[in-house]
Scaffold this active site. Structure first.
Site, short mmCIF file in Angstrom:
data_model
loop_
_atom_site.label_atom_id
_atom_site.label_comp_id
_atom_site.label_asym_id
_atom_site.label_seq_id
_atom_site.Cartn_x
_atom_site.Cartn_y
_atom_site.Cartn_z
N GLY A 102 0.82 -1.22 0.00
CA GLY A 102 0.00 0.00 0.00
C GLY A 102 0.84 1.26 0.00
O GLY A 102 2.06 1.23 0.13
N GLY A 104 2.54 3.72 1.50
CA GLY A 104 3.05 3.96 2.84
C GLY A 104 3.49 5.39 3.06
O GLY A 104 3.67 5.85 4.18
N ASP A 268 4.43 -4.42 -7.18
CA ASP A 268 3.78 -3.22 -6.65
C ASP A 268 4.33 -1.96 -7.31
O ASP A 268 3.85 -0.86 -7.03
CB ASP A 268 3.94 -3.13 -5.12
CG ASP A 268 5.39 -3.30 -4.68
OD1 ASP A 268 5.98 -4.35 -4.98
OD2 ASP A 268 5.93 -2.37 -4.06
P1 AMP Z 1 9.11 1.00 -2.67
O1 AMP Z 1 10.14 -0.07 -2.65
O2 AMP Z 1 9.66 2.40 -2.47
O3 AMP Z 1 8.21 0.91 -3.85
O4 AMP Z 1 8.22 0.78 -1.39
C1 AMP Z 1 7.65 -0.44 -1.01
C2 AMP Z 1 6.62 -0.20 0.05
O5 AMP Z 1 7.20 0.45 1.18
C3 AMP Z 1 5.46 0.68 -0.39
O6 AMP Z 1 4.32 0.20 0.26
C4 AMP Z 1 5.86 2.04 0.14
O7 AMP Z 1 4.77 2.88 0.33
C5 AMP Z 1 6.54 1.67 1.45
N1 AMP Z 1 7.50 2.68 1.89
C6 AMP Z 1 8.72 2.95 1.36
N2 AMP Z 1 9.33 3.94 2.04
C7 AMP Z 1 8.49 4.33 3.02
C8 AMP Z 1 8.53 5.31 4.06
N3 AMP Z 1 9.57 6.11 4.24
N4 AMP Z 1 7.47 5.41 4.87
C9 AMP Z 1 6.40 4.60 4.72
N5 AMP Z 1 6.30 3.66 3.80
C10 AMP Z 1 7.32 3.51 2.94
MG MG Z 2 6.64 1.39 -4.76
#
Ligand code: AMP
Ligand code: MG
Length: 518
Positions: A102, A104, A268
Site C-alpha cells: 500500500g 506507505g 507493486d
Molecule cells: P518502494 O520499494 O519504495 O516501492 O516501497 C515499497 C513499500 O514500502 C510501499 O508500500 C511504500 O509505500 C513503502 N514505503 C517505502 N518507504 C516508506 C517510508 N519512508 N514510509 C512509509 N512507507 C514507505
Molecule cells: Mg513502490
C-alpha cells in the site's frame, strides 16, 4: 489558468471503489477496500523548489509558486473538494509474495479534471498512512528530486511515465541510514508531487485475489476498464490483461532503448497503464552492461538487472494474470497473452534496435546476429551506450573501420590500443548493411538521432543537482530539467550534460550505486 483551490477537483476513485473510511492512526491491515482516508501530516516550512510548468498546464494550474500552492503541496493545507486517500495494494517483492504493502508515504489529494482528461494529484512523502508499517511516511530531498528529474526526462524521451508537478522542501529533517551501515543521519526532507491518470499497479489487483476477495477484485477491474480502457467491454478481463501486457512489452522496449534500469521491478511498482512508475534506486546505463543494476539491495541476485527487465516484466505479468484468473472460467486465454508477450516484445525490440542502428531489416537471422554482435562488442570494452549510438550516427557510409573507430572512441571509458580491430568483425557486417540502405547519411543520422538520446539523466548529473539544491538555490536543478526537455537535440553550450560519466562518479554513492533508503 487556475489556482490550486480553483481546479476542477473530483473524487472518482474513492466514490467508485470500496474504501476503508476509518481514520484511526497507525499501521493496519485493510480488508475489502481499495483505499483508506488519510490526511497529510503538516511540515515545518514548506517551500516550492520547482513547479514544472508543462505539468501544471496539463492540470490547468497556474505554475506561479504561491504560498497556497506550497502549503497544499507540502501537506499543510487540504483544499475543498479533495478527499485524500492512500491506496491499498500488495505485491511480489524479489519474487516472493509480500502481502499488503500500500501507499506507505504517498497519498492522492484528489483527481483534477481538465481539458477532458483526469489526473491524480499525489504527494509522495507527506506523512504516514495505514500502510506505512514501521516507516515514517517521509521522503528525503535526494529521492524526491530523483523522482522529479527522471519522470520528466522519461516523458520528454517519449517513454510512458507518471509525471512530476513539483518538488517541495519541507523544512524538516528526515533520519536515514543511506548506506545501511548503521550510521543514520538527518537529511533534508522534500515531497514530490506526482501526476498520472492512475497509479494502479499489478499489486492493486493481486492483494484482493490473494485474500480470496473476488468481489473487490471484480469491482476494481470494472472500474479500471471503465475509466482507463474505454475501448474494452465491461467485464473483458482477458482484454484488459492483453492490453496491459502489450503496453508493458512496449514499455520494456523503451527502457532498453534509452538504457533505463528501474532497479525495483516488484509487482507493486508496475503500472497497469504501462507507465514507468515509482522511481527509487533506478539508474541509467553508462558503461553498457546487460548485467548492471544500480540497486545495492539487489547486488547479489541482480534480479532486476538491465538485460533481465523484459523477462521480469513477463514474470510480473504472470502474477497479475494469476490474480485476474480468479474472475474467468477458462484461463487458457490468459496464458496465451503471456505467450504473445514474447512475440510482441521481440518484434518491437528488433525494430527499435534497427532504428537505433539506422539500418533496415533483412532477415530475422541477420538482424539478430547484428544486434547480438553489437551487444558483445559494447560489452567487450567499457562503452558508454548513449554516446556510442550518437557517434555511430556520425559515421559516414563507406567509412573504413579506422575512421569509425576514431569517431566512436569518444564513447570508451578506457584507452583501447587498437579499437579499429576490436570493432572489426561487427563493423564489417554493419557497414554492409548501411551501404545497402537507400538513405543518405543525413537522413540516416536524423532518424537515428530521433531514437538515440544525447541527454539522459545520468546518475551523476542527478547527484550534482541534489548537492546544489536548497531553497533559493535551484538553478542547477532547473537547468538539468531544461536540458532534458529536448533530449534528442544537441544544445550548444550544454555539452557537459552529454559527457560520459567522470571517473570520480564511478564509485560514489548516488552516482552508480543507489540504496533503497529514500
Ligand atoms: P518502494 O520499494 O519504495 O516501492 O516501497 C515499497 C513499500 O514500502 C510501499 O508500500 C511504500 O509505500 C513503502 N514505503 C517505502 N518507504 C516508506 C517510508 N519512508 N514510509 C512509509 N512507507 C514507505
Ligand atoms: Mg513502490
Amino acid at each position: 489558468m487556475h489556482t490550486i483551490s480553483e481546479l476542477d477537483l473530483r473524487t472518482d476513485f474513492v466514490d467508485a471503489l470500496p474504501g476503508d473510511a476509518s481514520q484511526v492512526p497507525g499501521s493496519r491491515q485493510v480488508f475489502e477496500a481499495c483505499w483508506s482516508s488519510v490526511q497529510p501530516t503538516p511540515v515545518a516550512g514548506p517551500q516550492l523548489l520547482v513547479v514544472v510548468p508543462e505539468v501544471a498546464e496539463l492540470l490547468g494550474l497556474d505554475p506561479a509558486p504561491t504560498d497556497e500552492l506550497a502549503a497544499v503541496l507540502g501537506g499543510n493545507q487540504v483544499v475543498d473538494g479533495m478527499k485524500p486517500f492512500a491506496a491499498c495494494y500488495g505485491g511480489h517483492q524479489f519474487g516472493h509474495w509480500a502481502g499488503q504493502l500500500g501507499d506507505g508515504r504517498a497519498m492522492t489529494l484528489g483527481q483534477v479534471h481538465h481539458d477532458g482528461q483526469s489526473f491524480e494529484l499525489q504527494l509522495k512523502g507527506a506523512g504516514p498512512t495505514p500502510y506505512s508499517r514501521r516507516a515514517d511516511g517521509r521522503a528525503v530531498l535526494r529521492s524526491s528530486l530523483r523522482e522529479l528529474i527522471c519522470s520528466e526526462a522519461m516523458h520528454h524521451l517519449g517513454v510512458p511515465t507518471t509525471r512530476a508537478l513539483a518538488l517541495t522542501w519541507t523544512g524538516d529533517g528526515v533520519l536515514r541510514d543511506m548506506l545501511y551501515d548503521g550510521h543514520p543521519e538527518h537529511e533534508p526532507g522534500a515531497i514530490a508531487t506526482r501526476v498520472a491518470p492512475s497509479f494502479l499497479r499489478f499489486g492493486s489487483f493481486e492483494i484482493h485475489a490473494a485474500r480470496g476477495d473476488r468481489e473487490t477484485l471484480r469491482t476494481l477491474v470494472d472500474y479500471t476498464i471503465d475509466r482507463h480502457f474505454p475501448e474494452l467491454e465491461k467485464g473483458d478481463v482477458v482484454g484488459l490483461f492483453r492490453e496491459v501486457s502489450r503496453r508493458t512489452a512496449l514499455l520494456m522496449v523503451d527502457w532498453m532503448r534509452v538504457g533505463f534500469v528501474h532497479g525495483v521491478m516488484n509487482t507493486d511498482n508496475l503500472s497497469v497503464l504501462g507507465l514507468t512508475m515509482d522511481y527509487g534506486p533506478y539508474g541509467w546505463l553508462e558503461p553498457y552492461d546487460l548485467d548492471w543494476t544500480p540497486n545495492t539491495t539487489d547486488a547479489q541476485g541482480k534480479r532486476y538487472r538491465y538485460g533481465w527487465q523484459p523477462s521480469v516484466a513477463r514474470w510480473n505479468l504472470s502474477r497479475f494474470g494469476g490474480a485476474l484468473s480468479a474472475l474467468v472460467e477458462d484461463t487458457a486465454p490468459l496464458d496465451k497473452v503471456l505467450v504473445d508477450y514474447a512475440d510482441i516484445y521481440d518484434e518491437a525490440y528488433v525494430a527499435m534496435m534497427l532504428q537505433k542502428l539506422g539500418v533496415e531489416s533483412t532477415d530475422a537471422e541477420g538482424d539478430h546476429a547484428l544486434i547480438e554482435g553489437l551487444s558483445a562488442l559494447l560489452t567487450s570494452t567499457e562503452t558508454d551506450m548513449t554516446l556510442f549510438f550518437r557517434r555511430l550516427a556520425d559515421v559516414p557510409a563507406g567509412a573504413p573501420a579506422s575512421e569509425a573507430a576514431s569517431i566512436l572512441a569518444e564513447a570508451l571509458y578506457e584507452d583501447v590500443e587498437d579499437y579499429a580491430t576490436l570493432l572489426g568483425d561487427w563493423y564489417a557486417v554493419y557497414s554492409v548493411r548501411v551501404a545497402a540502405s537507400s538513405q543518405s547519411d543525413a537522413k540516416r543520422r536524423a532518424s537515428m538521432n530521433a531514437v538515440n538520446p544525447l541527454y539522459v539523466p545520468r546518475n551523476y548529473l542527478a547527484q550534482l543537482a541534489i548537492d546544489a539544491t536548497e531553497p533559493g538555490k535551484t538553478e542547477a536543478l532547473e537547468e538539468l530539467l531544461d536540458v532534458l526537455r529536448k533530449p534528442y537535440t544537441a544544445q550548444p553550450g550544454r555539452e557537459k550534460y552529454a559527457e560520459k560519466r567522470p571517473e570520480w562518479a564511478r564509485n560514489r554513492p548516488g552516482c552508480s550505486m543507489l540504496s533503497c533508503s529514500s
